[in-house]
Design a protein around this motif. Structure first.
Motif, PDB file in Angstrom:
ATOM      1  N   CYS A 109       1.165  -1.252   0.113  1.00  0.00           N
ATOM      2  CA  CYS A 109      -0.264   0.087   0.042  1.00  0.00           C
ATOM      3  C   CYS A 109       0.726   1.202   0.014  1.00  0.00           C
ATOM      4  CB  CYS A 109      -0.960   0.073   1.260  1.00  0.00           C
ATOM      5  SG  CYS A 109      -0.288   0.282   2.832  1.00  0.00           S
ATOM      6  N   ARG A 110       1.865   1.143   0.454  1.00  0.00           N
ATOM      7  CA  ARG A 110       3.095   2.354   0.610  1.00  0.00           C
ATOM      8  C   ARG A 110       2.549   3.448   1.657  1.00  0.00           C
ATOM      9  NH1 ARG A 110       4.874   4.154  -5.261  1.00  0.00           N
ATOM     10  NH2 ARG A 110       6.718   4.389  -4.568  1.00  0.00           N
ATOM     11  N   CYS A 115       5.073  -0.144   5.682  1.00  0.00           N
ATOM     12  CA  CYS A 115       5.535   0.373   4.450  1.00  0.00           C
ATOM     13  C   CYS A 115       6.219   1.582   4.776  1.00  0.00           C
ATOM     14  CB  CYS A 115       4.372   0.640   3.512  1.00  0.00           C
ATOM     15  SG  CYS A 115       3.646  -0.712   2.578  1.00  0.00           S
ATOM     16  N   LYS A 116       6.114   2.513   5.598  1.00  0.00           N
ATOM     17  CA  LYS A 116       6.595   3.784   5.854  1.00  0.00           C
ATOM     18  C   LYS A 116       7.899   3.360   6.605  1.00  0.00           C
ATOM     19  CE  LYS A 116       3.035   7.080   5.713  1.00  0.00           C
ATOM     20  NZ  LYS A 116       2.247   7.973   6.657  1.00  0.00           N
ATOM     21  N   ASP A 117       8.448   2.431   7.427  1.00  0.00           N
ATOM     22  CA  ASP A 117       9.386   1.829   7.921  1.00  0.00           C
ATOM     23  C   ASP A 117      10.222   1.155   7.262  1.00  0.00           C
ATOM     24  OD1 ASP A 117       8.620   2.934  10.246  1.00  0.00           O
ATOM     25  OD2 ASP A 117       7.865   1.113  11.289  1.00  0.00           O
ATOM     26  N   ARG A 310       8.953 -13.748   2.640  1.00  0.00           N
ATOM     27  CA  ARG A 310       9.147 -13.241   1.340  1.00  0.00           C
ATOM     28  C   ARG A 310      10.496 -12.456   1.374  1.00  0.00           C
ATOM     29  NH1 ARG A 310       2.884 -11.736   0.053  1.00  0.00           N
ATOM     30  NH2 ARG A 310       2.159 -13.730  -0.439  1.00  0.00           N
ATOM     31  N   TYR A 311      10.548 -11.074   0.990  1.00  0.00           N
ATOM     32  CA  TYR A 311      11.627 -10.115   0.708  1.00  0.00           C
ATOM     33  C   TYR A 311      11.340  -9.039   0.778  1.00  0.00           C
ATOM     34  CZ  TYR A 311       9.677 -11.705  -3.227  1.00  0.00           C
ATOM     35  OH  TYR A 311       8.527 -12.132  -4.346  1.00  0.00           O
ATOM     36  N   ARG A 312      12.410  -8.144   0.816  1.00  0.00           N
ATOM     37  CA  ARG A 312      12.103  -6.458   0.423  1.00  0.00           C
ATOM     38  C   ARG A 312      13.709  -6.175  -0.352  1.00  0.00           C
ATOM     39  NH1 ARG A 312      11.591  -6.782   6.071  1.00  0.00           N
ATOM     40  NH2 ARG A 312      13.243  -6.305   7.341  1.00  0.00           N
ATOM     41  N   ASN A 313      13.314  -5.072  -1.064  1.00  0.00           N
ATOM     42  CA  ASN A 313      14.409  -4.328  -1.619  1.00  0.00           C
ATOM     43  C   ASN A 313      15.588  -5.259  -1.865  1.00  0.00           C
ATOM     44  OD1 ASN A 313      13.304  -1.841  -1.024  1.00  0.00           O
ATOM     45  ND2 ASN A 313      13.672  -2.138   1.171  1.00  0.00           N
TER      46      ASN A 313
END
Length: 364
Positions: A109-110, A115-117, A310-313
Protein backbone atom coordinates in the motif's frame (compact mmCIF):
# COMPACT_ATOMS: atom_id res chain seq x y z
CA UNK A 1 -18.03 -11.11 -47.66
CA UNK A 2 -14.45 -9.94 -47.44
CA UNK A 3 -15.29 -7.21 -44.94
CA UNK A 4 -17.16 -9.68 -42.68
CA UNK A 5 -14.16 -12.02 -42.76
CA UNK A 6 -11.92 -9.12 -41.78
CA UNK A 7 -14.29 -8.14 -38.99
CA UNK A 8 -14.29 -11.69 -37.71
CA UNK A 9 -10.50 -11.79 -37.87
CA UNK A 10 -10.36 -8.56 -35.90
CA UNK A 11 -12.65 -10.03 -33.25
CA UNK A 12 -10.52 -13.15 -33.00
CA UNK A 13 -7.42 -11.05 -32.63
CA UNK A 14 -9.05 -9.13 -29.80
CA UNK A 15 -10.05 -12.34 -28.02
CA UNK A 16 -6.53 -13.73 -28.38
CA UNK A 17 -4.94 -10.45 -27.29
CA UNK A 18 -4.18 -11.80 -23.84
CA UNK A 19 -4.50 -15.25 -22.32
CA UNK A 20 -3.51 -16.64 -18.95
CA UNK A 21 -3.36 -19.94 -17.05
CA UNK A 22 -6.35 -19.90 -14.70
CA UNK A 23 -6.54 -22.23 -11.72
CA UNK A 24 -10.23 -23.24 -11.77
CA UNK A 25 -10.16 -26.26 -9.44
CA UNK A 26 -7.87 -28.83 -7.80
CA UNK A 27 -5.26 -29.84 -10.40
CA UNK A 28 -7.32 -28.02 -13.02
CA UNK A 29 -5.57 -25.30 -15.00
CA UNK A 30 -7.18 -23.75 -18.07
CA UNK A 31 -5.69 -21.28 -20.54
CA UNK A 32 -8.42 -18.68 -20.93
CA UNK A 33 -8.73 -14.99 -21.91
CA UNK A 34 -7.41 -12.52 -19.36
CA UNK A 35 -8.51 -8.90 -19.94
CA UNK A 36 -5.93 -6.46 -18.64
CA UNK A 37 -6.73 -3.35 -16.59
CA UNK A 38 -6.11 0.01 -18.26
CA UNK A 39 -2.51 1.25 -18.15
CA UNK A 40 -2.09 3.79 -15.35
CA UNK A 41 0.34 6.72 -15.68
CA UNK A 42 2.99 4.94 -13.56
CA UNK A 43 2.41 1.45 -14.99
CA UNK A 44 4.03 -0.58 -17.73
CA UNK A 45 2.61 -3.36 -19.89
CA UNK A 46 5.01 -6.30 -19.99
CA UNK A 47 4.98 -9.26 -22.38
CA UNK A 48 5.89 -12.16 -20.08
CA UNK A 49 8.70 -14.28 -21.58
CA UNK A 50 9.93 -16.41 -18.67
CA UNK A 51 8.10 -17.67 -15.59
CA UNK A 52 9.14 -20.22 -12.97
CA UNK A 53 6.88 -22.47 -10.92
CA UNK A 54 7.18 -21.92 -7.16
CA UNK A 55 6.33 -24.32 -4.33
CA UNK A 56 3.39 -22.09 -3.37
CA UNK A 57 2.03 -22.38 -6.94
CA UNK A 58 2.20 -26.17 -6.58
CA UNK A 59 0.33 -26.01 -3.24
CA UNK A 60 -2.41 -23.93 -4.87
CA UNK A 61 -2.51 -26.34 -7.81
CA UNK A 62 -2.80 -29.45 -5.63
CA UNK A 63 -5.05 -28.18 -2.83
CA UNK A 64 -6.41 -24.73 -3.85
CA UNK A 65 -4.65 -23.27 -0.81
CA UNK A 66 -1.23 -22.40 0.59
CA UNK A 67 -1.07 -21.94 4.36
CA UNK A 68 -3.86 -19.45 5.17
CA UNK A 69 -4.24 -18.30 1.53
CA UNK A 70 -7.26 -20.05 0.02
CA UNK A 71 -8.32 -19.94 -3.65
CA UNK A 72 -12.07 -19.23 -3.56
CA UNK A 73 -12.63 -18.32 -7.22
CA UNK A 74 -10.75 -18.89 -10.51
CA UNK A 75 -7.33 -17.23 -10.29
CA UNK A 76 -4.42 -16.65 -12.68
CA UNK A 77 -1.43 -18.47 -11.22
CA UNK A 78 2.31 -17.67 -11.14
CA UNK A 79 4.60 -14.92 -9.84
CA UNK A 80 8.28 -15.62 -10.69
CA UNK A 81 8.56 -13.72 -13.96
CA UNK A 82 10.44 -11.52 -16.39
CA UNK A 83 9.54 -10.07 -19.75
CA UNK A 84 9.80 -7.26 -22.27
CA UNK A 85 8.18 -3.83 -21.84
CA UNK A 86 5.55 -3.26 -24.55
CA UNK A 87 3.96 -0.03 -23.36
CA UNK A 88 4.73 2.60 -20.72
CA UNK A 89 2.42 4.93 -18.80
CA UNK A 90 2.56 8.66 -19.39
CA UNK A 91 4.58 9.35 -16.21
CA UNK A 92 7.10 6.49 -16.58
CA UNK A 93 10.64 7.81 -17.05
CA UNK A 94 12.77 4.86 -15.85
CA UNK A 95 11.78 2.34 -18.53
CA UNK A 96 11.23 2.28 -22.28
CA UNK A 97 9.51 -0.02 -24.75
CA UNK A 98 11.80 -2.97 -25.50
CA UNK A 99 13.51 -3.03 -22.09
CA UNK A 100 13.99 -6.48 -20.54
CA UNK A 101 12.71 -6.43 -16.96
CA UNK A 102 12.36 -8.67 -13.92
CA UNK A 103 9.13 -8.13 -11.99
CA UNK A 104 8.83 -7.95 -8.22
CA UNK A 105 5.39 -9.52 -7.73
CA UNK A 106 4.04 -7.79 -4.61
CA UNK A 107 2.30 -4.40 -4.60
CA UNK A 108 2.20 -2.92 -1.08
CA UNK A 109 0.00 0.00 0.00
CA UNK A 110 3.04 2.28 0.58
CA UNK A 111 1.02 4.14 3.25
CA UNK A 112 0.87 1.94 6.38
CA UNK A 113 3.44 2.14 9.18
CA UNK A 114 5.23 -1.01 7.99
CA UNK A 115 5.58 0.34 4.46
CA UNK A 116 6.79 3.68 5.81
CA UNK A 117 9.35 1.86 7.96
CA UNK A 118 10.65 0.12 4.83
CA UNK A 119 9.25 -3.30 5.83
CA UNK A 120 6.78 -3.31 2.96
CA UNK A 121 6.89 -7.11 2.62
CA UNK A 122 4.80 -7.23 5.83
CA UNK A 123 2.13 -4.83 4.50
CA UNK A 124 -1.32 -6.16 5.50
CA UNK A 125 -2.76 -4.89 2.21
CA UNK A 126 -0.15 -6.58 0.00
CA UNK A 127 -1.43 -7.58 -3.43
CA UNK A 128 0.86 -10.39 -4.58
CA UNK A 129 0.78 -12.05 -8.01
CA UNK A 130 -0.94 -15.44 -7.80
CA UNK A 131 -1.75 -15.23 -4.09
CA UNK A 132 -5.53 -15.24 -3.51
CA UNK A 133 -7.41 -13.14 -4.37
CA UNK A 134 -4.83 -11.42 -6.64
CA UNK A 135 -4.32 -12.77 -10.16
CA UNK A 136 -0.82 -13.89 -11.09
CA UNK A 137 1.44 -13.52 -14.10
CA UNK A 138 1.40 -16.79 -16.07
CA UNK A 139 -0.06 -14.84 -18.97
CA UNK A 140 0.97 -13.40 -22.31
CA UNK A 141 0.97 -9.90 -20.83
CA UNK A 142 0.55 -8.19 -17.48
CA UNK A 143 0.22 -4.60 -16.29
CA UNK A 144 2.46 -3.76 -13.32
CA UNK A 145 3.80 -0.65 -11.54
CA UNK A 146 7.00 0.56 -13.20
CA UNK A 147 8.81 0.88 -9.84
CA UNK A 148 8.46 -2.90 -9.40
CA UNK A 149 9.98 -3.66 -12.82
CA UNK A 150 13.79 -3.81 -12.80
CA UNK A 151 15.77 -3.40 -16.01
CA UNK A 152 18.05 -6.34 -16.77
CA UNK A 153 21.62 -5.84 -18.03
CA UNK A 154 22.45 -7.23 -21.48
CA UNK A 155 24.30 -10.22 -20.01
CA UNK A 156 21.39 -11.33 -17.76
CA UNK A 157 18.78 -13.45 -19.55
CA UNK A 158 15.02 -13.27 -19.04
CA UNK A 159 15.10 -16.72 -17.39
CA UNK A 160 17.70 -15.44 -14.94
CA UNK A 161 15.50 -12.38 -14.41
CA UNK A 162 12.60 -14.64 -13.44
CA UNK A 163 14.94 -16.42 -11.00
CA UNK A 164 15.43 -13.14 -9.09
CA UNK A 165 12.19 -13.92 -7.24
CA UNK A 166 13.25 -17.17 -5.54
CA UNK A 167 16.81 -15.86 -5.19
CA UNK A 168 15.37 -12.87 -3.33
CA UNK A 169 14.20 -15.19 -0.55
CA UNK A 170 17.77 -16.39 0.00
CA UNK A 171 19.18 -12.86 -0.20
CA UNK A 172 16.63 -11.51 2.28
CA UNK A 173 17.33 -14.40 4.68
CA UNK A 174 21.09 -13.78 4.48
CA UNK A 175 20.59 -10.09 5.19
CA UNK A 176 18.31 -10.83 8.16
CA UNK A 177 20.85 -13.31 9.58
CA UNK A 178 23.82 -11.02 8.79
CA UNK A 179 25.76 -13.61 6.79
CA UNK A 180 29.37 -12.52 6.25
CA UNK A 181 32.88 -14.03 5.88
CA UNK A 182 32.90 -15.00 9.58
CA UNK A 183 29.66 -17.02 9.64
CA UNK A 184 29.56 -20.77 9.06
CA UNK A 185 26.15 -21.74 7.70
CA UNK A 186 23.95 -24.82 7.97
CA UNK A 187 21.04 -25.14 5.53
CA UNK A 188 18.31 -27.67 6.28
CA UNK A 189 16.50 -28.64 3.09
CA UNK A 190 17.97 -28.72 -0.41
CA UNK A 191 14.85 -27.90 -2.39
CA UNK A 192 14.79 -24.77 -4.58
CA UNK A 193 14.78 -22.36 -1.60
CA UNK A 194 17.56 -24.24 0.20
CA UNK A 195 19.65 -24.11 -2.98
CA UNK A 196 19.15 -20.37 -3.59
CA UNK A 197 19.99 -19.78 0.08
CA UNK A 198 23.22 -21.72 -0.53
CA UNK A 199 24.06 -19.50 -3.53
CA UNK A 200 23.19 -16.33 -1.61
CA UNK A 201 25.15 -17.33 1.51
CA UNK A 202 28.22 -18.00 -0.62
CA UNK A 203 27.82 -14.62 -2.35
CA UNK A 204 27.59 -12.96 1.08
CA UNK A 205 30.94 -14.54 1.97
CA UNK A 206 30.03 -17.52 4.18
CA UNK A 207 33.28 -19.53 4.44
CA UNK A 208 31.71 -22.94 5.07
CA UNK A 209 28.22 -24.19 4.17
CA UNK A 210 26.75 -27.59 5.03
CA UNK A 211 23.41 -28.79 3.64
CA UNK A 212 21.24 -31.55 5.07
CA UNK A 213 18.24 -33.27 3.53
CA UNK A 214 16.45 -36.63 3.48
CA UNK A 215 16.88 -36.94 -0.31
CA UNK A 216 20.32 -38.03 -1.58
CA UNK A 217 19.55 -36.83 -5.13
CA UNK A 218 18.86 -33.31 -3.89
CA UNK A 219 22.00 -33.46 -1.74
CA UNK A 220 24.15 -34.35 -4.75
CA UNK A 221 22.74 -31.28 -6.53
CA UNK A 222 23.65 -29.15 -3.50
CA UNK A 223 27.18 -30.56 -3.61
CA UNK A 224 27.49 -29.73 -7.31
CA UNK A 225 26.38 -26.15 -6.56
CA UNK A 226 29.20 -25.67 -4.07
CA UNK A 227 28.11 -26.97 -0.66
CA UNK A 228 31.20 -27.77 1.42
CA UNK A 229 29.52 -30.80 2.93
CA UNK A 230 26.27 -32.74 2.80
CA UNK A 231 24.54 -34.89 5.40
CA UNK A 232 21.63 -37.20 4.72
CA UNK A 233 19.17 -37.27 7.61
CA UNK A 234 15.92 -39.09 8.40
CA UNK A 235 12.39 -37.95 9.21
CA UNK A 236 12.60 -39.65 12.63
CA UNK A 237 12.60 -37.04 15.40
CA UNK A 238 14.10 -39.63 17.81
CA UNK A 239 17.34 -39.45 15.81
CA UNK A 240 17.85 -35.69 16.24
CA UNK A 241 20.69 -35.97 18.79
CA UNK A 242 22.56 -38.50 16.68
CA UNK A 243 22.12 -36.40 13.52
CA UNK A 244 23.19 -33.21 15.31
CA UNK A 245 26.50 -34.97 16.02
CA UNK A 246 26.89 -35.94 12.34
CA UNK A 247 26.15 -32.39 11.20
CA UNK A 248 28.60 -30.85 13.69
CA UNK A 249 31.24 -33.33 12.55
CA UNK A 250 30.63 -32.37 8.90
CA UNK A 251 30.99 -28.67 9.75
CA UNK A 252 34.12 -29.39 11.86
CA UNK A 253 33.71 -25.93 13.36
CA UNK A 254 31.05 -23.79 15.04
CA UNK A 255 27.71 -23.41 13.28
CA UNK A 256 26.92 -19.72 13.57
CA UNK A 257 23.69 -19.59 11.54
CA UNK A 258 21.21 -22.32 10.64
CA UNK A 259 18.56 -21.81 7.97
CA UNK A 260 15.53 -24.08 8.23
CA UNK A 261 14.15 -24.16 4.69
CA UNK A 262 11.55 -26.81 5.56
CA UNK A 263 9.62 -25.81 8.68
CA UNK A 264 8.80 -29.03 10.57
CA UNK A 265 9.18 -29.73 14.29
CA UNK A 266 12.14 -32.01 13.55
CA UNK A 267 13.98 -29.60 11.26
CA UNK A 268 13.53 -26.68 13.65
CA UNK A 269 14.57 -28.85 16.62
CA UNK A 270 17.69 -29.87 14.71
CA UNK A 271 18.48 -26.23 13.87
CA UNK A 272 18.05 -25.06 17.48
CA UNK A 273 20.16 -27.91 18.90
CA UNK A 274 22.98 -27.82 16.35
CA UNK A 275 23.58 -24.04 16.30
CA UNK A 276 26.43 -22.80 18.49
CA UNK A 277 25.58 -20.78 21.61
CA UNK A 278 24.97 -17.14 20.69
CA UNK A 279 24.13 -18.07 17.10
CA UNK A 280 21.04 -17.59 14.97
CA UNK A 281 18.33 -19.82 13.55
CA UNK A 282 16.43 -18.40 10.60
CA UNK A 283 13.09 -20.02 9.75
CA UNK A 284 12.44 -19.76 6.01
CA UNK A 285 10.26 -22.82 5.32
CA UNK A 286 6.71 -22.57 6.59
CA UNK A 287 5.45 -26.15 6.24
CA UNK A 288 3.62 -26.08 9.58
CA UNK A 289 1.79 -23.26 11.34
CA UNK A 290 2.43 -24.90 14.72
CA UNK A 291 5.38 -26.99 15.87
CA UNK A 292 6.81 -28.38 19.11
CA UNK A 293 10.43 -27.30 19.62
CA UNK A 294 12.90 -27.09 22.57
CA UNK A 295 12.76 -23.30 22.84
CA UNK A 296 13.79 -22.88 26.49
CA UNK A 297 17.18 -24.66 26.17
CA UNK A 298 17.87 -22.66 23.00
CA UNK A 299 16.93 -19.41 24.76
CA UNK A 300 19.27 -20.32 27.64
CA UNK A 301 22.06 -20.47 25.05
CA UNK A 302 20.94 -17.10 23.61
CA UNK A 303 20.02 -18.55 20.23
CA UNK A 304 18.23 -15.89 18.21
CA UNK A 305 15.24 -17.11 16.22
CA UNK A 306 14.60 -15.02 13.11
CA UNK A 307 11.55 -15.20 10.89
CA UNK A 308 11.41 -14.09 7.27
CA UNK A 309 8.48 -13.48 4.96
CA UNK A 310 9.24 -13.19 1.25
CA UNK A 311 11.72 -10.31 0.79
CA UNK A 312 12.18 -6.57 0.42
CA UNK A 313 14.52 -4.35 -1.60
CA UNK A 314 16.36 -7.36 -3.04
CA UNK A 315 16.04 -7.13 -6.84
CA UNK A 316 18.91 -4.65 -7.43
CA UNK A 317 21.34 -6.84 -5.45
CA UNK A 318 20.10 -10.06 -7.10
CA UNK A 319 20.58 -8.53 -10.54
CA UNK A 320 24.06 -7.33 -9.58
CA UNK A 321 25.01 -10.83 -8.35
CA UNK A 322 23.82 -12.25 -11.68
CA UNK A 323 25.51 -9.54 -13.77
CA UNK A 324 28.89 -10.05 -12.13
CA UNK A 325 28.65 -13.85 -12.14
CA UNK A 326 28.89 -13.97 -8.35
CA UNK A 327 25.75 -16.12 -8.48
CA UNK A 328 24.83 -18.51 -11.29
CA UNK A 329 21.19 -19.60 -11.14
CA UNK A 330 21.17 -21.32 -14.54
CA UNK A 331 21.92 -24.85 -13.15
CA UNK A 332 18.74 -24.63 -11.07
CA UNK A 333 16.53 -24.53 -14.18
CA UNK A 334 15.99 -28.21 -14.89
CA UNK A 335 12.84 -28.28 -17.04
CA UNK A 336 11.37 -25.96 -19.67
CA UNK A 337 7.87 -25.82 -21.15
CA UNK A 338 5.98 -23.65 -23.60
CA UNK A 339 2.64 -21.96 -23.01
CA UNK A 340 0.01 -24.35 -24.35
CA UNK A 341 -2.78 -26.13 -22.46
CA UNK A 342 -0.95 -29.45 -22.64
CA UNK A 343 2.44 -27.99 -21.64
CA UNK A 344 1.01 -26.01 -18.72
CA UNK A 345 -0.52 -29.22 -17.35
CA UNK A 346 2.70 -31.20 -17.88
CA UNK A 347 4.81 -28.46 -16.29
CA UNK A 348 2.77 -28.39 -13.08
CA UNK A 349 2.67 -32.19 -12.89
CA UNK A 350 6.47 -32.24 -13.31
CA UNK A 351 6.97 -29.64 -10.58
CA UNK A 352 4.50 -31.36 -8.24
CA UNK A 353 6.34 -34.71 -8.59
CA UNK A 354 9.58 -33.16 -7.29
CA UNK A 355 12.42 -35.63 -7.77
CA UNK A 356 15.04 -34.13 -10.08
CA UNK A 357 12.83 -31.12 -10.94
CA UNK A 358 14.29 -28.09 -9.22
CA UNK A 359 12.99 -25.11 -11.17
CA UNK A 360 10.41 -25.69 -13.89
CA UNK A 361 10.41 -22.72 -16.26
CA UNK A 362 7.90 -21.55 -18.86
CA UNK A 363 9.20 -19.89 -22.03
CA UNK A 364 6.32 -17.85 -23.40
Amino acid sequence: MGSKEEDRGGEEEEEEENEAAWLVGIKNLQIQPYPLPPLGPHDVKVRVKALGICGSDVHHFKTMRCASFIVKKPMVIGHECAGIVEEVGTEVKSLAVGDHVALEPGISCRRCSLCKDGRYNLCPEMKFFGSPPTNGSLANKVVHPSYLCYKLPDNVSLEEGAMCEPLSVGVHACRRANINPTTNVLIIGSGPIGLVTLLAARAFGAPRIIIVDVDDERLSIAKSLGADGIVQVSQDIKLVDEEVGLIQKAMSSRIHVSFDCVGYSKTMTTALNVTHSGGKVCLIGLALTEMTVPLAPAAAREIEVIGIFRYRNTWPLCIEFLRTGKIDVKPLITHRFGFSQEEVERAFETSARGGNAIKVMFNL
